[in-house]
Design an enzyme around this catalytic site. Structure first.
Site, PDB file in Angstrom:
ATOM      1  N   HIS A 242       0.852  -1.319  -0.044  1.00  0.00           N
ATOM      2  CA  HIS A 242       0.057  -0.043  -0.111  1.00  0.00           C
ATOM      3  C   HIS A 242       0.960   1.134   0.077  1.00  0.00           C
ATOM      4  O   HIS A 242       1.700   1.338   0.889  1.00  0.00           O
ATOM      5  CB  HIS A 242      -0.728  -0.012   1.305  1.00  0.00           C
ATOM      6  N   ARG A 286      -2.055   0.758  -7.376  1.00  0.00           N
ATOM      7  CA  ARG A 286      -1.019   0.925  -6.358  1.00  0.00           C
ATOM      8  C   ARG A 286       0.503   0.527  -6.312  1.00  0.00           C
ATOM      9  O   ARG A 286       1.353   1.242  -5.876  1.00  0.00           O
ATOM     10  CB  ARG A 286      -1.444  -0.108  -5.275  1.00  0.00           C
ATOM     11  N   HIS A 347       0.790  -4.984   2.182  1.00  0.00           N
ATOM     12  CA  HIS A 347      -0.683  -4.848   2.275  1.00  0.00           C
ATOM     13  C   HIS A 347      -1.599  -6.046   2.283  1.00  0.00           C
ATOM     14  O   HIS A 347      -2.554  -6.375   3.102  1.00  0.00           O
ATOM     15  CB  HIS A 347      -1.208  -3.567   1.745  1.00  0.00           C
TER      16      HIS A 347
END
Ligand code: SIN
Length: 512
Positions: A242, A286, A347
């Site tokens: 993330h 991301r 993440h």
């Protein structure tokens, strides 16, 4: 002998939906979780939201967004199942059946935006969507006559015909799982639970990295259990980082991508907006944003970059993101007045235990749902806010599928009794071994990999895994030693997948 029709390991959204779906149709279900509270796993930590369907949205558009984010590695039948079934289940289960308190504006569901989505289609409950869903559904679970819950119980290994049956003929029949060996964390007693069908819903593996958004229980247990039982693992090297977690001394608290979805920008220590030249700016996929942040930190020789919301209406920001605001205030940061220091952190595991459209693994009588599974939806990089949707969809599908018990699913062979070790655990060894795993994974199998780093990680983890296996065999059983054994197995498996794939795709990036 303790026996259940369906054994669910883990209590995040995927596990509880699978349990409720099967139990509502009459199956006797046992849920096991190693944590003290049934409200554990990543679900209550999910801030952003869950995909529904936006205005001017279409299944084709959502499919295209997922496939683009997945960078050519998604499995299209799985994406189609998610896109067709997911939003229907959001309506039927979350909105109509359980009345989850999603946010509304002007009597319509409020949609937010996150990276790589072409329209606003994510519904949310402020900035704590997962918690709102979990808290709403858990009471139904606790009061269900067909569901038994064992908290503070840790699964040691899955029971399989090939590993545990006393009948030598059983290695000649198709491999199958028939339950698990389980430790009662409080009494130290180990016992088997036999199950017609077992569902892995153990969540993620973020704790194998030094920096992660995941809760402490995300130690990769399900991956390790499935690996030892002989089930097929897939895409394990696709670990999503993330881009924005708070850079503070003690933790990596998530700053939801929806903050960027609502207009936050990323700047470096000189105030330069470094994503400006990307066509999608701060809302690029991301992996792209996370790697750019990493480069920016190196180029500016600074330990973080900054997320800036000062240009947005401060009253609205505080109302829209109360959890993040509160957390930042506790750290002495007022997001309405100063930029938020952020860094990437591990993440989400896009890979996992390979499953079919029905949630079946390659091992008979074993299913996997939620983050521990690899449905193929996420490919090499997950599109934001697909994980709760996938958990709901495959939880529901698998909860129905386990009811299709065939004759063989009732076979429970005799097994050898559990033999416990005698050595007391040395906590210093456990702590140091975790540090080795976490640092090795972060530095060598992280956002930017090289062949040299991966080979170094492989050697370190192979050696450590042997040491830990030896330590485990002699030890009195405890949750700590079980988690450590699972953590090193999972880290080693991720590293092996990363070494074997020479193609840079999505979240797997090797610098040549
Ligand atoms: C976030 O809110 O940024 C996390 C949501 C997700 O990972 O899907």
């Amino acid at each position: 002998m303790q026996k259940t029709e369906v054994l669910v390991i883990g209590s995040g959204l995927a596990g509880i939906i699978a349990a409720l779906t099967a139990a509502d149709k009459g199956a006797k279900v046992t849920i096991v979780t190693k944590t003290e509270s049934i409200m554990s796993g990543s679900t209550p930590w999910a801030q952003g939201g869950i995909i529904y369907k936006g205005d001017n949205d279409s299944p084709e558009q959502l499919t295209s967004d997922i496939l683009i984010a997945g960078d050519g590695a998604s499995w299209e039948p799985a994406v189609h199942q998610l896109v067709e079934l997911g939003p229907k289940l959001v309506k039927e289960i979350l909105i109509d059946k359980y009345s989850v308190a999603f946010d509304y504006s002007n009597n319509n569901l409020d949609f937010t935006e996150e990276g790589a989505h072409s329209v606003r289609r994510i519904i949310h409950s402020k900035d704590q969507t997962g918690k709102a869903i979990h808290e709403t559904i858990i009471p139904y679970l606790l009061n269900h006559p067909n569901i038994s819950i064992l908290t503070e119980h840790t699964v040691i290994d899955l029971l399989t015909l090939s590993h545990h049956s006393k009948n030598p003929q059983d290695i000649y029949i198709k491999p199958a799982c028939f339950g698990a060996f389980i430790l009662n964390n409080q009494t130290g007693k180990v016992f088997p639970i036999y199950a017609n069908n077992t569902i892995l819903a153990t969540g993620g593996l973020g704790q194998i990295y030094i920096n992660t958004t995941n809760p402490e229980e995300s130690t990769g247990d399900g991956i390790a259990l499935a690996y030892r039982a002989g089930a097929r693992l897939m895409n394990l090297h696709y670990i999503q980082f993330h881009p924005t977690t708070i850079y503070s001394e003690h933790e990596r608290f998530l700053v939801s991508e929806s903050v960027r979805g609502e207009g936050a920008i990323l700047i470096n220590k000189f105030g330069h907006r470094f994503m400006e030249n990307n066509p999608q700016k701060e809302l690029a996929p991301r992996d792209v944003v996370a790697r750019q942040i990493y480069e920016e930190m190196l180029n500016t020789n600074h330990p973080c970059v900054y997320l800036d919301v000062r240009h947005l209406d401060s009253k609205w920001i505080v109302e829209r993101f109360p959890t993040i605001n509160e957390h930042l205030l506790q750290l002495g940061i007022d997001m309405t007045k100063e930029p938020i220091p952020v860094v990437p952190a591990a993440h989400y595991s896009c890979g996992g235990v390979g499953v079919s459209l029905k949630g079946r693994t390659s091992l008979r009588r074993l299913y996997a749902v939620g983050e521990v599974s690899c449905t193929g939806v996420h490919g090499a990089n997950r599109l934001a806010s697909t994980s709760l949707l996938e958990a709901l969809t495959w939880g529901w599908v698998a909860g129905n599928e386990v009811l299709q018990v065939d004759g063989d699913d009732n076979y429970f062979p005799e097994i050898n009794e559990w033999q416990d070790g005698i050595d007391d655990i040395d906590n210093a060894l456990i702590a140091q071994d975790w540090l080795t795993i976490k640092n090795t994974m972060w530095n060598y199998v992280g956002l930017i990999r090289t062949h040299q780093r991966l080979h170094r990680a492989h050697q370190t983890l192979r050696h450590l895994q042997n040491e830990i296996e030896d330590f485990y065999r002699k030890a009195k059983m405890s949750k700590d030693i079980i988690q450590l054994r699972n953590g090193v197995t999972t880290a080693y498996a991720v590293t092996n997948f990363a070494i074997e794939d020479r193609i840079n795709r999505g979240s797997h990036f090797i610098k040549f």
